[in-house]
Design an enzyme around this catalytic site. Structure first.
Site, PDB file in Angstrom:
ATOM      1  N   CYS A  57       0.837  -1.201   0.000  1.00  0.00           N
ATOM      2  CA  CYS A  57       0.000   0.000   0.000  1.00  0.00           C
ATOM      3  C   CYS A  57       0.878   1.259   0.000  1.00  0.00           C
ATOM      4  O   CYS A  57       1.551   1.522  -0.974  1.00  0.00           O
ATOM      5  CB  CYS A  57      -0.968  -0.047   1.183  1.00  0.00           C
ATOM      6  SG  CYS A  57      -2.351   1.098   1.006  1.00  0.00           S
ATOM      7  N   HIS A 102      -3.450  -5.623   0.987  1.00  0.00           N
ATOM      8  CA  HIS A 102      -2.784  -5.806   2.281  1.00  0.00           C
ATOM      9  C   HIS A 102      -2.725  -7.279   2.681  1.00  0.00           C
ATOM     10  O   HIS A 102      -3.642  -7.767   3.340  1.00  0.00           O
ATOM     11  CB  HIS A 102      -3.562  -5.062   3.369  1.00  0.00           C
ATOM     12  CG  HIS A 102      -3.411  -3.585   3.330  1.00  0.00           C
ATOM     13  ND1 HIS A 102      -2.432  -2.926   4.038  1.00  0.00           N
ATOM     14  CD2 HIS A 102      -4.127  -2.627   2.698  1.00  0.00           C
ATOM     15  CE1 HIS A 102      -2.545  -1.614   3.829  1.00  0.00           C
ATOM     16  NE2 HIS A 102      -3.570  -1.401   3.014  1.00  0.00           N
ATOM     17  N   GLU A 149      -1.115  -8.584   5.012  1.00  0.00           N
ATOM     18  CA  GLU A 149      -1.091  -8.733   6.481  1.00  0.00           C
ATOM     19  C   GLU A 149      -2.500  -8.702   7.066  1.00  0.00           C
ATOM     20  O   GLU A 149      -2.718  -9.103   8.194  1.00  0.00           O
ATOM     21  CB  GLU A 149      -0.194  -7.654   7.113  1.00  0.00           C
ATOM     22  CG  GLU A 149      -0.814  -6.278   7.316  1.00  0.00           C
ATOM     23  CD  GLU A 149      -0.894  -5.432   6.035  1.00  0.00           C
ATOM     24  OE1 GLU A 149      -0.632  -5.972   4.940  1.00  0.00           O
ATOM     25  OE2 GLU A 149      -1.251  -4.241   6.139  1.00  0.00           O
TER      26      GLU A 149
END
Lengths: 751, 233
Positions: free
Chosen positions: B86, B203, B205
């Protein structure tokens, strides 16, 4: 001879009686700076002078409450040594004047209230009210406000790095000139690491940290304490300008500085800026504060003491450090690239003393600014009757048209999907959001402790305008029900009371009734109010808002891998209506018709409200919550969704809008009128989808709790159908309904 | 094995990346302050999401001047694995480690939702634990995620098999309706020429823990781990 003219005094929003009170307490005429300081602290926004008397009726104590009202935020114990701080606050007036910055700084302000206590913000929710988007006169303005407010919240929360996990958004013409923007924030910390906004220890340094002071936001609090008129545009400079990046740095620096042990007390500068933080910290600490404005970091040259004291520049904090350990604080703020300057000392004299290059420009007792502010027992009459008691006859011969009304309701602004709004909010950052926007309650896991938190915001102006006392109770009941649906036990609440001009006895009556209703419900549901906010004078040109008390409730969820969702998962499941078809529906038909007049059906299909809000039996409601928690937490249901706006028909539709595409076939046998069966908004009801084998256990839990639980149909593939007394009223494809529901808001905003 | 998670002022997915590496991947992680020029002892560097330096001027435009980015460039030149997620992708593009630019989403609004991407190449240290064409459900959250590059660069990315991910629909088709931000050719992530630097807007994560609904993102970290352990396919 008097230098302060009557005109100047009234321009500060003070009455002449209040000015006499100043003369009496001060024993002399105030300076201009003092007049500014006192007027802002005595404003409705800061002093709660019209509401304080009645706010005392709210329950504030409970087993889990560590800190109640009066601090920057309420704090509750969630076990394992962890605590959460949470509060809701309004930023209504600024959001009308300048929607983007007004809403952004509303979020910024409530976040500071949380981290000033030492907690790291981990969730935000917003309760929003706007005017009708399709109104021929005001639609353009209303759409502009919606876009501005949503992008303001998105801008601030996203950059700060806190997930916006839920909220509500309602449209009524009364909010056109007075949109409501209520922002809720919640943070987590160790319960033995709570910081308070108090100045203690004579001689301790008073340190200013964060953004420099500019001329923005001067008299913001006073603006928020008066009605709007044609000149409101001119108040634009009163709106503060926010910088979420700076706030993020301030957060990290404050939390790091708190770790050093060098901080004695800390308070954010919100409404009334430097004035409020200095006198409140002195007041709470039983001490005084003396500052010299020449040390205050300033954004521009030539600011007067008056302007510096009243500025509401954002992203600032006031810290009282331990003398001799200031350097530890400065080091942290330098690391984060922020200003930190000693601007004064704590004294023992109970005064707020402001100097400008050594010369005293204001010297006011803290007590005069805080506890000794005016307190009014404003006269109140009866809440006004704004709609007829009896509504028009509803033609029951057109039963199929009644079915089709579901399409109208699904596309209506209050009921349609709010995806356009919440997709602009980062609702996942911090990777804790296990159930985000779009459900009944938001759920976030607490990585540090083996527990999740559920939270919901609820208000209902439609109900409150018809009966503020019952409306407030219904809001609390619905909020607790939203938590029960995800299996959570409610612990504590925060409230935001949005009303019109309290100087009008009928408006004051709405406020009093709503507070009393909320108090009764909060006692019943064991959700003490730990803090909140009152926003009055929400009127433009004498046109007021619906009385809108909003409540935010936080609850605990234990032992859950995945929170309960609202969507059907599989076809062939039994649909159980926990709470019953129409609880409390006893009574004459005319009475039931009256209570139908507060529904979304009345608003959107019939075209206007009448009558009264639905009847609430709080004992029964509480038993429904208990049953729901037991069913959900033992994994006996695949979905659970509370019935609210649009009643059973809308709830069944929304439960069909999941990824599975599974719909429902609902078959009812009843003597009750069809429109009541489908659209009545009776409380105390939750729609469950249960596998055949679990049905017995579900019904037996309901029976144990003394709660009705009729089986009203089953889940089916792809379609949503309603059959009443063997007549099929409605049969549509879930996909088509979903498209209509999900795109409606964007369509209304695009025009 | 140690992952360094860079902490710029304004980073806000640093904690999440740190958590994903430690708790979900089960490897060591360290937060690296933006003024640090020392990346010794690290096996991989992760530039997390957020709003570095407030995204003033342009996302990533100021971060490129920070001491740590100079060190990251050196780390990458010496063959170290660097992943930018990002805002981290935006920083990599601004600092010249990856080609092209990330501009405002086509609808001019921030967008946060779970999207589908497909692995375009499994021939990289970041995707070797996945299969080419494997679909992944991973959240996005950005206002400036529209990938833009000139025709020549796009052709080069294509010819050199350097497009790592493309946005696709739920049935794995790369179509315009599945493009959440207007990115050219639905590009969601790209590799540098040496294939040791990856930038991606989604993302991973946020999709590494079953509690968050999807663990499809974990494959990115698992690929890096396999690469570093020398067990990559």
């Amino acid at each position: 001879m008097s230098t302060l003219t009557t005109d100047l005094i009234t321009k500060h929003g003070l009455t002449m009686d209040e000015y006499d009170r100043i003369l009496d307490r001060l024993g002399r005429e105030p300076t201009l700076t003092e007049l500014g300081i006192i007027s802002v602290m005595w404003s409705e926004h800061c002093s709660y002078k019209s509401s304080r008397l009645h706010l005392k009726k709210l329950p504030t104590e409970g087993e889990s409450v560590l800190v109640g009202p009066g601090e920057n935020a309420g704090i509750i114990d969630i076990g394992d040594g962890w605590a959460v701080a949470f509060k809701i606050e309004s930023h209504n007036h600024p959001s009308f004047i300048e929607p983007f910055q007004g809403a952004a700084t509303g979020v910024g302000g409530i976040l500071r209230d949380i981290f000033t206590m030492g907690a790291r913000p981990i969730a935000v929710m917003d309760s929003l009210r706007f005017g009708m988007l399709d109104d021929s006169k005001t639609g353009i303005r209303n759409r502009h406000i919606v876009r501005g407010v949503v992008s303001g919240i998105s801008h601030y929360g996203n950059c700060f790095g806190v997930p916006t996990v839920g909220g509500e958004c309602i449209f009524e013409s009364g909010y056109g000139g007075n949109p409501l923007v209520n922002a809720f924030a919640l943070g987590i910390f160790r319960k033995d690491k709570i910081f308070f906004g108090q100045a203690s220890g004579s001689g301790n340094p008073v340190i200013y940290v964060g953004a420099k002071t500019g001329k923005d936001g001067i008299h913001g609090a006073s603006m928020a304490s008066s009605e709007f008129d044609e000149q409101s545009e001119e108040k634009r400079p009163n709106v503060q300008v926010g910088d979420p990046f700076l706030e993020k740095l301030l957060l990290e620096a404050c939390l790091e500085a708190m770790q050093t042990g060098a901080i004695e007390g800390i308070q954010d500068m919100g409404a009334a800026g430097l004035t409020c933080s200095t006198c409140e910290m002195g007041g709470r600490g039983g001490s005084g504060i003396e500052i010299d404005l020449k040390y205050v970091p300033q954004r521009e040259v030539g600011m007067t003491p008056y302007e510096i004291m009243l500025s509401e520049s954002q992203e600032r904090m006031l810290i009282v450090a331990k003398r001799g350990r200031e350097k530890e604080v400065y080091d942290v703020f330098r690391k984060w690239g922020l200003d930190a300057a000693e601007i004064g000392v704590v004294t023992g004299d109970g005064l707020l003393r402001v100097k400008d290059r050594g010369e005293v420009v204001a010297e006011v007792p803290n007590s005069l600014l805080t506890d000794d502010a005016p307190l009014y027992d404003r006269p109140f009459s009866q809440p006004p009757r704004v709609a007829p008691l009896d509504g028009p006859e509803i033609d029951l011969s057109k039963n199929t048209a009644l079915g089709d009304s579901l399409v109208t309701l699904l596309g209506s602004p209050d009921i349609c999907s709010k995806q356009w709004i919440f997709e602009q909010y980062d609702h996942m950052v911090r990777t804790n959001t296990t159930s985000g926007p779009g459900g009944d309650a938001a759920v976030i896991r607490i990585k540090e402790a083996d527990v999740s938190l559920a939270m919901s915001l609820d208000g209902n102006g439609r109900f409150c305008v018809l009966d503020p006392r019952e409306g407030a109770k219904l809001a609390v009941a619905e909020c607790c029900r939203n938590l029960a649906v995800v299996g959570a036990q409610p612990i504590a609440a925060t409230n935001c009371l949005n009303f019109g001009n309290p100087e009008r006895p009928e408006i004051m009556a709405q406020l009093v009734e709503a507070i009393e209703g909320m108090a009764e419900a909060c006692i019943h549901f064991e959700t003490p109010i730990t803090g909140g906010n009152v926003s009055l004078y929400n009127e433009t040109l004498g046109d007021g808002i619906y009385p809108t008390p909003v409540v935010g409730i936080v609850g605990l969820v234990r032992n859950q891998d995945k929170p309960m969702g609202i969507h059907f998962r599989q076809a062939g499941r039994k649909l159980v209506l926990l709470g019953g078809l129409l609880p409390n529906a006893t009574g004459r038909k005319a009475q039931a018709e009256r209570r139908f007049g507060s529904s979304q059906y009345a608003k959107m299909v019939v075209g206007g409200l009448w009558g009264l809000p639905p009847k609430l039996d709080m004992d029964y409601e509480k038993r429904v919550h208990e049953a729901s928690r037991r069913i959900v937490n033992t994994g006996l249901t695949e979905s659970a969704h509370d019935l609210s706006d649009g009643g059973l028909a809308v709830a069944a539709a929304k439960s069909s809008f999941g990824l599975s595409g599974v719909g429902a076939s609902i078959e009812l046998q009843s003597e009750l009128p069809v429109h009541h069966l489908l659209y009545y908004e009776a409380p105390s009801r939750i729609l469950l989808s249960v596998v055949e084998e679990a049905l017995g256990d579900v019904l037996s839990i309901a029976n144990d709790c003394g709660v009705e639980a009729p089986v009203i149909g089953k889940t089916i593939e792809e379609r949503l159908t309603f059959t009443v007394n063997r007549e099929k009223l409605f049969d549509r494809s879930v996909d088509a309904l979903y498209e209509h529901w999900t795109n409606s808001l964007e369509r209304s905003l695009a025009t | 094995m140690k992952f360094g998670v860079v902490l710029f002022p304004g980073s806000n997915c640093d904690h999440d990346a740190y958590y994903a590496v430690q708790a979900n991947l089960g490897e060591d992680a360290a937060l690296i302050w933006h003024e640090s020029e020392d990346l010794s002892g690290l096996d991989a560097v992760l530039l997390p999401g957020g709003f570095s330096y407030g995204d003033y001027l342009r996302p990533g435009a100021i971060a490129r001047f920070s001491p740590v980015v100079t060190a990251v460039k050196k780390f990458a030149r010496s063959g170290g694995l660097v992943i930018g997620i990002c805002n981290g992708f935006q920083v990599l593009v601004e600092s010249g480690l990856l080609p092209g630019a990330l501009i405002r989403n086509r609808n001019l609004r921030f967008v946060c939702k779970t999207v589908h991407i497909k692995v375009v190449t499994s021939d990289s240290p970041f995707t070797n634990a996945s299969k080419t064409n494997q679909p992944l459900a991973i959240p996005i959250a950005h206002g400036d995620g529209c990938y833009y590059a000139d025709k020549m660069t796009l052709r080069q990315l294509e010819n050199e098999d350097r497009v790592a991910f493309r946005y696709c629909d739920t049935v794995n088709r790369v179509v315009e309706e599945a493009n959440p931000n207007g990115s050219l050719d639905n590009i969601a992530g790209i590799l540098n020429e040496e294939r040791n630097v990856l930038g991606m807007m989604p993302h991973p994560e946020r999709a590494s823990d079953s509690a968050m609904g999807s663990t499809d993102g974990l494959v990115v970290f698992q690929s890096m781990k396999a690469t570093l352990m020398g067990t990559a396919r």
